[in-house]
Motif scaffolding. Structure first.
Motif, PDB file in Angstrom:
ATOM      1  N   ALA A  64      42.537  36.574  34.390  1.00 48.30           N
ATOM      2  CA  ALA A  64      44.167  37.659  35.168  1.00 48.30           C
ATOM      3  C   ALA A  64      44.446  38.641  34.658  1.00 48.30           C
ATOM      4  O   ALA A  64      44.461  39.262  34.701  1.00 48.30           O
ATOM      5  CB  ALA A  64      44.239  36.331  35.644  1.00 48.30           C
ATOM      6  N   THR A  68      43.660  42.093  36.405  1.00 51.30           N
ATOM      7  CA  THR A  68      44.671  42.838  36.466  1.00 51.30           C
ATOM      8  C   THR A  68      44.345  44.642  35.562  1.00 51.30           C
ATOM      9  O   THR A  68      44.538  45.025  36.608  1.00 51.30           O
ATOM     10  CB  THR A  68      46.209  42.563  35.888  1.00 51.30           C
ATOM     11  OG1 THR A  68      46.215  41.979  36.474  1.00 51.30           O
ATOM     12  CG2 THR A  68      47.239  43.523  35.990  1.00 51.30           C
ATOM     13  N   GLU A 147      49.557  38.449  43.392  1.00 59.19           N
ATOM     14  CA  GLU A 147      48.822  39.693  42.404  1.00 59.19           C
ATOM     15  C   GLU A 147      48.641  41.092  43.349  1.00 59.19           C
ATOM     16  O   GLU A 147      48.947  42.186  42.209  1.00 59.19           O
ATOM     17  CB  GLU A 147      47.740  38.538  41.779  1.00 59.19           C
ATOM     18  CG  GLU A 147      47.279  39.682  41.107  1.00 59.19           C
ATOM     19  CD  GLU A 147      46.208  38.916  39.941  1.00 59.19           C
ATOM     20  OE1 GLU A 147      44.930  39.561  39.277  1.00 59.19           O
ATOM     21  OE2 GLU A 147      45.787  37.978  40.352  1.00 59.19           O
TER      22      GLU A 147
END
Length: 308
Positions: A64, A68, A147
């Protein structure tokens, strides 16, 4: 230092191996965000460099965290690209992923599963950078809106709206390819047979009435940069280039049937065909010498370069 080069027992080898586990998915995200193989590789490489600098201590979920970083880098690239478009741009065909027609590699299979053909990438190019990020991350990779909101400096509700607007534009503009690979290939083979025979009516019969032909010749071949629409107009252009038949090699282009045109064995043009409801609805051709040479250096490299 690229993680690809780290295969010995150096101090960073463990970190590099962990990064390599995530690299294919990171590259898939970046390619769909940017439509450029080179820029996607640059974005992934930047994520590796940042990981080298920071280390993995304190990172709870490495995948993750890397996603990002890659998403932020891609968003910056898209915004920079948009800011440079002060004048109307000509035809631009995104970078194709080329592989053997008879044996799709993992990357081709992933593109086919997501229907990420060149025709769809052309539509994605027209989206606002934040819309493209929201659509790619949520609709293609199931990234939660919380997110996406953090990446775009918006609320989750606003991020949801970004993806929704993008989805409406994609669904209204991007053709949905037929699901049968053999049927798609038969239609494309019929197209080339008709072009070779100079049979305009047979060509029109396999083309959708509103078919679009996009050809990107790059700055070195501006005369080869055109966009034309309509079955008879496209058929007429196909007849003009019927001499290419002996130099074509069947390939998959982003999971769709295509050809590489290679006079004397040197790749010159990459063509992709989108078949929907039994008719060709889009033809995307890349004949930019610089990009073709980078994407398909030789016919012998189609398998090794695109299946890795």
């Amino acid at each position: 230092m690229s993680p690809n080069a780290l295969h010995d027992d150096t101090a960073g080898d463990g970190l590099a191996r962990r990064f390599e586990v995530h690299r294919p998915r990171l590259r898939a995200v970046a390619y769909r965000m940017l439509g450029s193989v080179a820029e996607a590789d640059d974005a992934v490489q930047e994520a590796w460099l940042r990981l080298q600098r920071t280390g993995s201590d304190g990172i709870d979920e490495l995948g993750a965290w890397l996603r990002t970083v890659v998403s932020r880098v891609c968003l910056d690239m898209l915004r920079s690209r948009s800011s440079r478009r002060e004048e109307p741009q000509g035809v631009h065909v995104p970078d194709p992923v080329v592989g053997p027609a008879e044996e799709p590699g993992p990357e081709q299979e992933a593109l086919l599963a997501d229907s990420v053909g060149l025709a769809l990438l052309v539509i994605l190019d027209a989206l606002d950078p934040a819309e493209r990020l929201a659509f790619v991350l949520h609709d293609m990779f199931a990234v939660p809106f919380d997110e996406i909101a953090a990446l775009t400096d918006r609320s989750p509700a606003a991020a949801r709206q970004l993806a929704s607007r993008a989805r409406r534009r994609v669904q209204g503009s991007a053709p949905r390819p037929d699901s049968d690979p053999a049927a798609r290939r038969r239609i494309v083979d019929a197209f080339f047979a008709a072009a070779r025979d100079g049979d305009v009516e047979a060509l029109v019969a396999v083309l959708a009435p509103d078919v679009v032909l996009r050809s990107d010749g790059g700055t070195r071949r501006p005369a080869a940069t055109v966009e034309v629409r309509g079955a008879r107009t496209v058929a007429s252009r196909a007849i003009m280039f019927s001499h290419m038949g002996p130099w074509t090699r069947r390939v998959l282009v982003n999971g769709m049937p295509g050809v590489v045109v290679a006079p004397d064995g040197v790749p010159e043009t990459i063509m992709a065909f989108t078949v929907s409801d039994g008719l060709i609805v889009a033809i995307d051709a890349l004949s930019d010498p610089d990009r073709v040479a980078r994407l398909v250096p030789s016919l012998d490299t189609i398998r090794s370069d695109t299946d890795s």
